[in-house]
Design an enzyme around this catalytic site. Structure first.
Site, PDB file in Angstrom:
ATOM      1  N   PHE A 157      11.022  -7.755   0.438  1.00  0.00           N
ATOM      2  CA  PHE A 157      10.249  -7.727  -0.802  1.00  0.00           C
ATOM      3  C   PHE A 157       9.709  -6.326  -1.022  1.00  0.00           C
ATOM      4  O   PHE A 157       9.018  -5.775  -0.167  1.00  0.00           O
ATOM      5  CB  PHE A 157       9.089  -8.722  -0.793  1.00  0.00           C
ATOM      6  CG  PHE A 157       8.400  -8.774  -2.135  1.00  0.00           C
ATOM      7  CD1 PHE A 157       8.962  -9.484  -3.185  1.00  0.00           C
ATOM      8  CD2 PHE A 157       7.229  -8.074  -2.356  1.00  0.00           C
ATOM      9  CE1 PHE A 157       8.357  -9.494  -4.450  1.00  0.00           C
ATOM     10  CE2 PHE A 157       6.618  -8.083  -3.616  1.00  0.00           C
ATOM     11  CZ  PHE A 157       7.179  -8.801  -4.658  1.00  0.00           C
ATOM     12  N   ASP A 178       8.693   0.452   4.049  1.00  0.00           N
ATOM     13  CA  ASP A 178       7.753  -0.107   3.087  1.00  0.00           C
ATOM     14  C   ASP A 178       6.611  -0.715   3.890  1.00  0.00           C
ATOM     15  O   ASP A 178       6.740  -1.801   4.443  1.00  0.00           O
ATOM     16  CB  ASP A 178       8.474  -1.157   2.231  1.00  0.00           C
ATOM     17  CG  ASP A 178       7.546  -1.828   1.218  1.00  0.00           C
ATOM     18  OD1 ASP A 178       6.315  -1.724   1.378  1.00  0.00           O
ATOM     19  OD2 ASP A 178       8.064  -2.480   0.294  1.00  0.00           O
ATOM     20  N   LYS A 200      -1.709  -1.859  -1.488  1.00  0.00           N
ATOM     21  CA  LYS A 200      -2.587  -2.952  -1.037  1.00  0.00           C
ATOM     22  C   LYS A 200      -3.938  -2.509  -0.451  1.00  0.00           C
ATOM     23  O   LYS A 200      -4.846  -2.220  -1.212  1.00  0.00           O
ATOM     24  CB  LYS A 200      -1.793  -3.876  -0.118  1.00  0.00           C
ATOM     25  CG  LYS A 200      -0.637  -4.528  -0.914  1.00  0.00           C
ATOM     26  CD  LYS A 200      -0.176  -5.855  -0.435  1.00  0.00           C
ATOM     27  CE  LYS A 200       0.596  -6.561  -1.524  1.00  0.00           C
ATOM     28  NZ  LYS A 200       2.005  -6.768  -1.256  1.00  0.00           N
TER      29      LYS A 200
HETATM   30  C1  LIG Z   1       3.086  -6.470  -2.268  1.00  0.00           C
HETATM   31  C2  LIG Z   1       4.271  -5.711  -1.825  1.00  0.00           C
HETATM   32  C3  LIG Z   1       4.948  -4.834  -2.703  1.00  0.00           C
HETATM   33  C4  LIG Z   1       4.637  -4.743  -4.174  1.00  0.00           C
HETATM   34  O1  LIG Z   1       3.379  -4.260  -4.443  1.00  0.00           O
HETATM   35  P1  LIG Z   1       2.806  -4.361  -5.958  1.00  0.00           P
HETATM   36  O2  LIG Z   1       1.489  -3.647  -5.859  1.00  0.00           O
HETATM   37  O3  LIG Z   1       2.695  -5.814  -6.273  1.00  0.00           O
HETATM   38  O4  LIG Z   1       3.755  -3.677  -6.847  1.00  0.00           O
HETATM   39  C5  LIG Z   1       5.969  -4.067  -2.186  1.00  0.00           C
HETATM   40  N1  LIG Z   1       6.323  -4.160  -0.893  1.00  0.00           N
HETATM   41  C6  LIG Z   1       5.715  -4.992  -0.035  1.00  0.00           C
HETATM   42  C7  LIG Z   1       6.140  -5.034   1.388  1.00  0.00           C
HETATM   43  C8  LIG Z   1       4.672  -5.811  -0.470  1.00  0.00           C
HETATM   44  O5  LIG Z   1       4.091  -6.669   0.376  1.00  0.00           O
END
Ligand SMILES: *Cc1c(COP(=O)(O)O)cnc(C)c1O
Length: 408
Positions: free
Chosen positions: A149, A234, A263
């Site tokens: 994701f 990521d 986050k």
């Molecule tokens: C939440 C998340 C995203 C996306 O972040 P947004 O602020 O919603 O665009 C991307 N990568 C990972 C691993 C995430 O948990």
């Protein structure tokens, strides 16, 4: 459950929901039947005044807990001084936040944006330009994992190896290849001279808390080095203490060339960052990438306050300590039941997988009993409490979970 609940302030749950139905696009499938009004630390209250322990923490955004006083004061103060100026000008707060993140990681430079998806977009563009800088128009492939994701913008959903998020929006961005996660052979055979980057989460969070194996991340590092591709992690969810280390990659002894964060970074305020080692960062030249809001003084003041609290309150250590305690309690829970398959995760990114499709029912029951958790699909429950959580909170959460699961 959706009965009208009048509060002291006169705000009524049904009215809020009705207004959403009429005025807000209906894009969120799993919206829970409560309206949250206030938060402090690990606790939140709904519009009826009912208290919940928040073991989701805004999906890892409220890493410092709700309304951390350091973050609240920094935002209040900065809001009265300077909220926004264009990136055509220098600001002290952006400089300071970049320095902090670089000093804490093996990265050399930061680019600021406003979300996780945007941080990944920056990384994707950096990777594409990196490929071109190697003198090849053919070096543009980006390899990502199935069940990953990376966010919801076009580049980020293309990187996200889950057809359910992609299928309505085709054609996707060309040049992406997908491999099964933790499959070393598949990664080796997919990474070629045409690869400009491999993009991975050290722990797949959104698809159910699946940690990478040590061999896998080491193999990814090696494969990238062999073909001159960038290794991008990521760490939007796993970074900044969540797993009991500042960055999840530290558990593996494998450092990336590029890392994305968001986050927890703003302590609740929207901000994202793409960090890179100099060799990669240098391919971005003036004009290559930009964000109007990215790295504005208000967001960076929130980030500085959040990162200062993370450090001063030893929250990475707390995540490790309380995370181990929580995991041991979850393993005890598992040992008492024959329908729990596995307890997974690191630090305060934990998940339990059930053998039967009970996750949503249990999560709904937890909510009734005053505990917010996240059901992933039918069989997985994910826990992401704030990093300020204590053993006492964990004990309370475990007793609610046991009651919710016991009522099945
Ligand atoms: C939440 C998340 C995203 C996306 O972040 P947004 O602020 O919603 O665009 C991307 N990568 C990972 C691993 C995430 O948990």
């Amino acid at each position: 459950m959706a009965v009208a609940r009048e509060t002291k302030s006169g705000i009524d749950y049904d009215k809020i929901v009705g207004t959403y139905r009429q005025y807000v696009m209906d894009t969120y499938g799993g919206r829970q039947p409560i309206s949250l009004a206030r938060g402090a630390g690990v606790e939140v209250w709904d519009t009826t005044g009912k208290r919940y322990l928040d073991f989701l923490a805004g999906i890892a955004v409220n890493g410092l807990g709700h309304c951390h006083p350091g973050v609240v004061n920094a935002i209040r103060e900065q809001a009265g001084i300077l909220m926004h100026v264009s990136n055509l000008y220098y600001t002290e707060s952006q400089a300071r936040l970049a320095k902090m993140l670089v000093e804490w990681s093996e990265m050399d430079k930061a680019f600021f944006c406003n979300s996780g998806a945007e941080a990944n977009e920056a990384a994707i563009k950096l990777a594409r330009k990196w490929g071109k800088s190697k003198g090849s128009d053919q070096k543009f492939e980006i390899v990502t994992a199935l069940e990953s994701f990376h966010g919801r913008t076009m580049g980020a959903i293309t990187a996200t190896g889950q057809p359910k998020y992609q299928k309505s929006f085709e054609p996707l961005v060309p040049g992406f290849k997908y491999v099964p996660y933790n499959d070393v052979e598949a990664l080796r055979s997919t990474v070629t001279d045409a690869t400009c980057a491999v993009l991975l989460e050290p722990i797949q969070g959104e698809s159910g808390v699946h940690p990478a194996s040590k061999e896998y991340l080491a193999a990814a590092r090696k494969a990238c080095d062999e073909v001159g591709a960038l290794l991008i992690f990521d760490e939007v969810q796993t970074g900044l203490g969540r797993t009991g280390r500042m960055f999840a990659y530290e558990h593996y002894g494998v450092a990336p060339d590029v890392m994305t964060l968001a986050k927890t970074l703003g302590g609740g305020f929207p901000i994202g960052a793409c960090l890179a080692r100099d060799a990669a960062a240098e391919v971005f030249q003036p004009g290559d990438h930009a964000s109007t809001f990215g790295g504005n003084p208000l967001a960076c003041a929130a980030g500085i306050a959040a990162m200062t609290a993370l450090h001063e309150e030893a929250l990475v250590e707390n995540a490790r300590d309380v995370g181990e305690y929580f995991a041991s309690k979850l393993r005890t829970f598992k040992s008492k039941r024959d329908d729990v398959i596995e307890v997974r995760g690191m630090g305060l990114l934990l998940g339990i997988e059930f053998a039967t499709p009970v996750a949503r029912t249990i999560a709904g029951q937890c909510l009734e009993l005053g505990l917010i958790v996240n059901a992933i699909g039918d069989r997985i429950i994910r826990f992401l409490p704030p990093l300020v959580v204590t053993r006492k909170h964990v004990d309370e959460a475990m007793s609610i979970l046991a009651e919710a699961a016991g009522a099945l």
